[in-house]
Design a protein around this motif. Structure first.
Motif, PDB file in Angstrom:
ATOM      1  N   SER A 244       0.814  -1.218   0.000  1.00 10.56           N
ATOM      2  CA  SER A 244       0.000   0.000   0.000  1.00 10.56           C
ATOM      3  C   SER A 244       0.847   1.268   0.000  1.00 10.56           C
ATOM      4  CB  SER A 244      -0.935  -0.001   1.215  1.00 10.56           C
ATOM      5  OG  SER A 244      -0.188  -0.017   2.424  1.00 10.56           O
ATOM      6  N   LYS A 245       1.992   1.244   0.659  1.00  6.81           N
ATOM      7  CA  LYS A 245       2.793   2.454   0.826  1.00  6.81           C
ATOM      8  C   LYS A 245       3.825   2.660  -0.283  1.00  6.81           C
ATOM      9  CE  LYS A 245       2.248   2.131   5.827  1.00  6.81           C
ATOM     10  NZ  LYS A 245       1.098   3.062   5.863  1.00  6.81           N
ATOM     11  N   MET A 246       4.140   1.643  -1.040  1.00  8.50           N
ATOM     12  CA  MET A 246       5.193   1.791  -2.046  1.00  8.50           C
ATOM     13  C   MET A 246       4.875   2.875  -3.087  1.00  8.50           C
ATOM     14  SD  MET A 246       8.236   0.771  -2.680  1.00  8.50           S
ATOM     15  CE  MET A 246       8.521  -0.844  -1.960  1.00  8.50           C
ATOM     16  N   PRO A 247       3.646   2.959  -3.632  1.00 13.41           N
ATOM     17  CA  PRO A 247       3.375   4.065  -4.565  1.00 13.41           C
ATOM     18  C   PRO A 247       3.503   5.437  -3.902  1.00 13.41           C
ATOM     19  CG  PRO A 247       1.697   2.356  -4.766  1.00 13.41           C
ATOM     20  CD  PRO A 247       2.502   2.035  -3.538  1.00 13.41           C
ATOM     21  N   THR A 248       3.084   5.530  -2.645  1.00 14.78           N
ATOM     22  CA  THR A 248       3.186   6.799  -1.924  1.00 14.78           C
ATOM     23  C   THR A 248       4.649   7.201  -1.760  1.00 14.78           C
ATOM     24  OG1 THR A 248       1.195   6.159  -0.700  1.00 14.78           O
ATOM     25  CG2 THR A 248       2.426   8.043   0.129  1.00 14.78           C
ATOM     26  N   VAL A 249       5.477   6.256  -1.383  1.00 12.01           N
ATOM     27  CA  VAL A 249       6.906   6.526  -1.217  1.00 12.01           C
ATOM     28  C   VAL A 249       7.534   6.908  -2.556  1.00 12.01           C
ATOM     29  CG1 VAL A 249       9.136   5.478  -0.650  1.00 12.01           C
ATOM     30  CG2 VAL A 249       7.152   5.041   0.803  1.00 12.01           C
TER      31      VAL A 249
END
Length: 425
Positions: free
Chosen positions: A167-172
């Protein structure tokens, strides 16, 4: 079926009997574990003929250009699925029911935010840092924020770590990109799809209204699916190697990112665009084609041919169609896109390319799509990493479900024999 065995004769009086380990597809592997009793080991530089694990995730048939994820052909997945549906399949082995997929999607969507201190951490880096350098640092640092859920032997903890990473990889990735171009980071929009939200965070500007182009959303969805996993490639092996020591999942994925960055692996799409920049204009192509055909010239065309498949990369045909859809939507007035299309034509018609099976690869078309979208070459490998994260997670989770043995390859020592030291001081 008779069980196959092989016998290795060491000398006139000693023989070692070896079993074959046959999977559901591909060649059987010779089980050399009995060598340890005889104090022998094999020599296989690069481990290109060595199976270091058993896996039920991805099957590759190099001779027939077949790529299967959990038994499903990759072209079917890319044409029928959302990226999150493929993520579920890779993690759980089967296609989800509507209820299972709704729960999975909701869980991923509600974990997209990252801690505000992560943004402050980025301020310590130079603005012109390569986004992949930032990715390695930030993803590794996630372990400092989620140290309470890192028991890798606990399946529930592994599941939670998988959700957080996915879930966080695109945000990062989007945050690292925005930092590198000196724009403010954009918060996730949970009303959008996974790929739509990724595009939103990459291209939206806080002061302006933003809409996601459905053609680009579909293209990004396919790019992520077609980069989701590719068997025991260098980065996946790096994740498994780190994971075999019991390292936390964020550190393991950071190891995968570092490996993916190389130009002979995930960095190939960036290297392809750098090559197009070197060629620069269509009229210079003949000179570079001549150099590529000259065995004595060190120049090589990046993005053509594939080290895995004997004929063509099955992902490339899907991305070729996607590439031309994107170019039709956005136009191709850019010089480098014109260079790329002319190179594609040459590769499809020139006898040298056809005889040597130097077809345009998935990296070639990925680079063109991302270039047309307006992303710089430094972001190309980052996009690949967002897609490949699910493959890394699936392999990391699978190996811990199998009670992994620590990776400890042997070596053929070629240094000095034992000798006594006498100080010369």
């Amino acid at each position: 079926m008779t069980e196959q065995k092989a016998t290795l004769t060491l000398n006139e009086h000693k023989a070692v009997v070896l079993d074959f380990n046959a999977g559901t597809g591909g060649p059987a592997a010779l089980d050399i574990q009995p060598f340890g009793v005889e104090e022998l080991f094999t020599y296989d530089p690069g481990f290109t003929h060595t199976a270091g694990c058993e896996s039920a995730i991805t099957f590759i048939d190099p001779r027939n250009s077949v790529l299967l994820h959990r038994g499903f052909p990759v072209d079917q997945l890319a044409s029928q699925c959302s990226f999150l549906e493929v993520c579920y399949i890779l993690l759980h082995g089967e296609a989800p029911s509507p209820a299972e997929f709704a729960t999975f999607t909701d869980t991923i969507t509600r974990h997209t935010m990252i801690h505000q201190q992560m943004s402050r951490m980025l301020s310590g880096f130079r603005r012109d840092s390569h986004p992949m350098a930032l990715m390695c640092a930030v993803v590794g640092a996630l372990a400092a924020f989620y140290h309470d859920q890192l028991d890798v032997s606990n399946p529930e903890h592994r599941e939670l770590a998988a959700v957080r990473l996915l879930s966080k990889m695109p945000t990062v990735a989007a945050m690292c990109y925005k930092y590198s171009i000196e724009q403010p980071a954009v918060y996730p929009n949970n009303s959008l799809s996974y790929t739509g939200n990724f595009l939103h965070m990459l291209f939206a500007i806080p002061a302006e209204k933003s809409e996601v182009n459905p053609v680009l959303e579909r293209a990004m969805n396919r790019i992520l699916i077609l980069h989701a996993d590719h068997g025991q490639c260098p980065s996946t092996t790096a994740v498994r190697t780190a994971g075999s020591s019991g390292a936390n999942p964020f550190a393991c994925i950071a190891a995968g990112l570092a490996s993916l960055w190389g130009p002979l692996h995930g960095g190939a799409n960036e290297a392809c665009m750098r090559m197009l920049e070197e060629i620069s204009t269509v009229d210079r192509i003949p000179a570079f084609i001549s150099r590529a055909k000259d065995r004595h010239d060190s120049f090589r065309l990046m993005g053509f041919g594939n080290s895995v498949y004997h004929h063509f990369d099955p992902r490339a045909a899907i991305l070729r169609k996607t590439c031309h859809e994107v170019l039709a939507e956005l136009g191709m007035e850019d010089n480098l896109l014109q260079v790329a299309i002319e190179l594609e034509h040459i590769a499809m018609t020139d006898a040298y390319f056809l005889e040597n099976k130097l077809y345009p690869s998935a990296d070639f078309y990925t680079a063109l799509i991302l270039k047309a979208m307006g992303l710089p070459p430094s972001m190309f490998t980052v996009i690949s990493a967002v897609g490949r994260t699910i493959g890394w997670i699936a392999h990391w989770s699978e190996m811990h479900g199998q009670r992994p043995q620590i990776y400890r390859p042997r070596q053929v020592y070629t240094g000095k024999a034992r000798r006594d030291y006498t100080s010369q001081l």
